[in-house]
Write an enzyme that holds these catalytic residues in place. Structure first.
Site, mmCIF file in Angstrom:
data_model
loop_
_atom_site.group_PDB
_atom_site.id
_atom_site.type_symbol
_atom_site.label_atom_id
_atom_site.label_comp_id
_atom_site.label_asym_id
_atom_site.label_seq_id
_atom_site.Cartn_x
_atom_site.Cartn_y
_atom_site.Cartn_z
ATOM 1 N N CYS A 1 -3.004 0.705 6.733
ATOM 2 C CA CYS A 1 -2.964 0.198 8.174
ATOM 3 C C CYS A 1 -3.799 0.921 9.159
ATOM 4 O O CYS A 1 -4.486 0.458 10.083
ATOM 5 C CB CYS A 1 -1.421 -0.075 8.500
ATOM 6 S SG CYS A 1 -0.581 1.348 8.439
ATOM 7 N N ASN B 1 0.823 -1.243 0.127
ATOM 8 C CA ASN B 1 -0.112 -0.010 -0.059
ATOM 9 C C ASN B 1 0.922 1.416 -0.190
ATOM 10 O O ASN B 1 0.419 2.254 -0.523
ATOM 11 C CB ASN B 1 -1.050 -0.108 1.162
ATOM 12 C CG ASN B 1 -0.372 0.056 2.510
ATOM 13 O OD1 ASN B 1 0.680 -0.410 2.646
ATOM 14 N ND2 ASN B 1 -1.168 0.178 3.634
ATOM 15 N N GLU C 1 5.804 -4.297 11.594
ATOM 16 C CA GLU C 1 4.401 -3.231 11.812
ATOM 17 C C GLU C 1 3.298 -4.031 11.008
ATOM 18 O O GLU C 1 3.342 -4.077 9.749
ATOM 19 C CB GLU C 1 4.777 -1.840 10.914
ATOM 20 C CG GLU C 1 5.663 -0.975 12.005
ATOM 21 C CD GLU C 1 5.069 -0.680 13.251
ATOM 22 O OE1 GLU C 1 3.945 -0.751 13.384
ATOM 23 O OE2 GLU C 1 5.994 -0.382 13.956
HETATM 24 P P1 NAP Z 1 1.531 -8.989 3.163
HETATM 25 O O1 NAP Z 1 0.632 -9.969 2.169
HETATM 26 O O2 NAP Z 1 1.727 -9.530 4.588
HETATM 27 O O3 NAP Z 1 2.520 -8.647 2.484
HETATM 28 C C1 NAP Z 1 3.638 -7.831 2.687
HETATM 29 C C2 NAP Z 1 5.023 -7.967 2.359
HETATM 30 O O4 NAP Z 1 5.389 -9.462 2.583
HETATM 31 C C3 NAP Z 1 5.232 -8.257 0.852
HETATM 32 O O5 NAP Z 1 6.213 -7.862 0.418
HETATM 33 C C4 NAP Z 1 4.796 -9.600 0.342
HETATM 34 O O6 NAP Z 1 5.368 -9.997 -0.723
HETATM 35 C C5 NAP Z 1 5.906 -10.295 1.413
HETATM 36 N N1 NAP Z 1 5.669 -11.547 1.919
HETATM 37 C C6 NAP Z 1 4.524 -12.692 1.619
HETATM 38 N N2 NAP Z 1 4.900 -13.821 1.961
HETATM 39 C C7 NAP Z 1 6.084 -13.805 2.458
HETATM 40 C C8 NAP Z 1 6.754 -14.772 3.178
HETATM 41 N N3 NAP Z 1 6.562 -15.888 3.351
HETATM 42 N N4 NAP Z 1 7.999 -14.153 3.810
HETATM 43 C C9 NAP Z 1 8.437 -12.914 3.544
HETATM 44 N N5 NAP Z 1 7.912 -12.071 3.025
HETATM 45 C C10 NAP Z 1 6.486 -12.395 2.305
HETATM 46 O O7 NAP Z 1 0.406 -7.475 3.317
HETATM 47 P P2 NAP Z 1 -0.101 -6.677 2.196
HETATM 48 O O8 NAP Z 1 -1.153 -7.405 1.647
HETATM 49 O O9 NAP Z 1 0.919 -6.295 1.302
HETATM 50 O O10 NAP Z 1 -0.387 -5.134 3.163
HETATM 51 C C11 NAP Z 1 -1.364 -5.160 3.650
HETATM 52 C C12 NAP Z 1 -1.597 -5.647 5.050
HETATM 53 O O11 NAP Z 1 -0.190 -4.643 5.759
HETATM 54 C C13 NAP Z 1 -2.282 -5.010 6.062
HETATM 55 O O12 NAP Z 1 -2.679 -6.018 6.910
HETATM 56 C C14 NAP Z 1 -1.997 -3.601 6.646
HETATM 57 O O13 NAP Z 1 -2.640 -3.517 7.971
HETATM 58 C C15 NAP Z 1 -0.666 -3.645 6.947
HETATM 59 N N6 NAP Z 1 0.245 -2.760 6.910
HETATM 60 C C16 NAP Z 1 0.652 -2.386 8.163
HETATM 61 C C17 NAP Z 1 1.455 -1.129 8.291
HETATM 62 C C18 NAP Z 1 1.819 -0.762 9.594
HETATM 63 O O14 NAP Z 1 2.824 0.073 9.681
HETATM 64 N N7 NAP Z 1 1.569 -1.143 10.467
HETATM 65 C C19 NAP Z 1 1.555 -0.376 7.261
HETATM 66 C C20 NAP Z 1 0.776 -0.590 6.030
HETATM 67 C C21 NAP Z 1 0.124 -1.869 5.967
HETATM 68 P P3 NAP Z 1 4.537 -10.341 -1.988
HETATM 69 O O15 NAP Z 1 3.728 -9.118 -2.465
HETATM 70 O O16 NAP Z 1 5.140 -10.839 -2.937
HETATM 71 O O17 NAP Z 1 3.364 -11.449 -1.543
#
Ligand code: NAP
Length: 496
Positions: free
Chosen positions: A298, A169, A264
């Site tokens: 988030c 995002n 995070e």
């Molecule tokens: P995600 O599905 O958890 O993916 C995050 C990152 O992890 C991506 O780069 C993804 O790569 C990678 N990833 C996936 N599987 C992995 C594995 N087994 N090992 C290591 N890395 C892996 O999250 P998202 O859909 O991108 O983002 C949405 C989530 O992020 C929401 O839950 C949101 O609340 C959270 N978020 C939190 C914050 C905060 O600061 N608290 C800020 C922004 C977003 P791929 O894309 O290649 O799968």
């Protein structure tokens, strides 16, 4: 334009290269990963699917580059970061174009993300020079039983190789929020960008390349997280992981070795509205907090907990504003744009259907076209509905009517998440008590939750994270304290 001009060397035919040892390379895997444009649902870009051997090579280069970098004077590290920040801002247009095409970020927000990222890098350079230029001096006689025979000098030293994994995002901003602190503190950095957002990240990394950082200090390996993620996060060459994303972070925390983790993760930010709140202010903040970037933040407001006596009036005000939201493609800078993937849209639809079956009041008609979901306020949501607890990451906002403040606090604290929350009231004393009672990393008083400004501490409790971000905290987190103790043969006290 993306992939042209200064960025031509990062593209090979129609596939973007990965970045290793200061060079743009094609993967020997011969495989690519398609990035689907959320609006057209067609392949927009392709990136390399890096192999494990390529990850090993990147880790080796990162390790040796870090040794030299840690010997580079702090002011020189800062100078290069300032240069990268300026180049990044200069190239805001092509990077923003990628954000529009691969994550459907509204055009103006896409530009703001790049500019904010440049500012973050500059601020990090300045903050690093200040806080890393200082250490501590301790004397032994403050602890019982000791004479002043020992002087302890402490300084902050780098950890080594930092693995940075941002989410889709804010791929650029959440990547530089890791890259900047890592580099100023003398670490090297390996970036694994999110698949949706990878091309924006590759352009951003090229700005660091153009700034002239040493070879191997920054690398960017592309590929699906589900395929190379475990290999990266469990790699013995990694000395620290800084991850932002969803539940994947919980799985990584369980598998990672004995290294510092900055996590995070998700949130279910509650907005508690008291009877004396300024309802126009609340409604404006619910729109901004709940529906900006189609709720894919988030810190989006993900549940409204409003006192029954003002609920009708608030819902009416929010509905009036929802009606004005522009729904459509990101290129037209619409307020509501397609959500990132079809599977996200399907997940959101599942939450909506569950709420429908269980009797929530639909303030608008549910409407979807491909990945585009029209904004929807769900009133009279009850705790037995999934939307009361789960993070939709879409333009769907539940309203739960409460009869006491305690009920609101209870709902907030019953969540497994604890990222942020907000409370609206004109009574600052009540606001502080409620803030203290809410089990979240941050509580905003009379404003929607937000991650910025980027130098504020930012952290989640419970399943929302480990550690704290924000520029200063991230720099500290990516260092370790080193002590040198000078032992004197006899006590020595300096006289005035
Ligand atoms: P995600 O599905 O958890 O993916 C995050 C990152 O992890 C991506 O780069 C993804 O790569 C990678 N990833 C996936 N599987 C992995 C594995 N087994 N090992 C290591 N890395 C892996 O999250 P998202 O859909 O991108 O983002 C949405 C989530 O992020 C929401 O839950 C949101 O609340 C959270 N978020 C939190 C914050 C905060 O600061 N608290 C800020 C922004 C977003 P791929 O894309 O290649 O799968």
């Amino acid at each position: 334009m993306a992939g042209t001009g200064d960025f031509a060397e990062i593209l090979d035919g129609d596939v973007y290269k990965y970045y290793s040892d200061g060079e743009w390379k094609k993967s020997s895997s011969g495989k690519t990963v398609a990035i689907i444009n959320p609006t057209t649902r067609k392949t927009q870009y392709k990136v390399q699917a890096c192999s494990q051997a390529e990850v090993n090579k990147v880790m080796e280069s990162a390790k040796s580059a870090q040794k030299a970098w840690a010997r580079t004077p702090l002011w020189k590290r800062a100078e290069l970061l300032h240069k990268a920040a300026a180049i990044l801002k200069e190239h805001k247009a092509p990077i923003a174009e990628c954000l529009v095409k691969e994550i459907a970020k509204p055009a103006k927000d896409a530009v703001s993300e790049v500019v904010r990222s440049g500012d973050l890098v500059s601020y990090t350079a300045e903050e690093g020079v200040r806080i890393l230029g200082e250490g501590k001096f301790l004397v032994s006689d403050s602890f019982p039983g000791n004479e002043r025979t020992k002087y302890c000098l402490t300084s902050k030293i780098p950890l080594g190789v930092i693995l940075a994994i941002p989410p889709f995002n804010y791929p650029v901003n959440l990547a530089v929020s890791k890259i900047g602190p890592a580099l100023i503190a003398g670490n090297s950095l390996v970036l694994k960008p999110p698949t949706q957002g990878a091309v924006s990240c590759l352009h951003m990394v090229h700005c660091f390349h153009l700034a002239g950082f040493p070879k191997g200090l920054i690398s960017c390996v592309t590929g699906k997280g589900s395929e190379i993620g475990d290999f990266l996060t469990m790699h013995p060459g990694v000395n620290c992981i800084s991850f932002t994303g969803g539940d994947t972070g919980i799985a990584i925390s369980k598998k990672a070795g004995m290294i510092p983790l900055q996590m995070e993760l998700g949130g279910k930010d509650a907005c508690i509205v008291l009877e004396d709140a300024d309802l126009d202010l609340v409604a404006a903040n619910i729109i901004k907090g709940g529906f900006s970037y189609s709720g894919q933040r988030c810190t989006a407001i993900k549940v409204v907990l409003v006192m029954e006596s003002v609920a009708d009036a608030l819902v009416e005000k929010v509905n009036a504003r929802v009606a004005k939201l522009r729904v459509g493609p990101p290129e037209d800078d619409c307020d509501i744009t397609p959500v990132v993937t079809e599977s996200s849209a399907n997940f959101i639809e599942g939450l909506v259907m569950d709420a429908k079956e269980k009797g929530a009041t639909f303030c608008q008609e549910y409407k979807r076209d491909g990945n585009l979901i029209w904004p929807l306020l769900l009133d009279n949501v009850r705790p037995d509905m999934r939307i009361a607890w789960e993070e939709p990451f879409g333009p769907i906002l539940p309203v739960i009517r409460i009869n006491s403040v305690e009920e609101g606090i209870h709902h907030c604290n019953a969540s497994n998440f604890g990222l942020q929350g907000c409370v609206f009231t004109k009574d600052i004393n009540k606001a502080v008590l409620i803030s203290d009672a809410m089990e979240t990393g941050t509580v905003q008083i009379n404003s929607a939750p937000a991650r910025g400004p980027d130098h504020f501490p930012f952290q989640g409790l419970k399943d929302s994270g480990i550690g704290s971000q924000g520029i200063t905290n991230s720099i500290n987190m990516m260092t370790k304290v080193k002590s040198t103790v000078i032992n004197l043969p006899s006590p020595s006290y300096s006289m005035g």
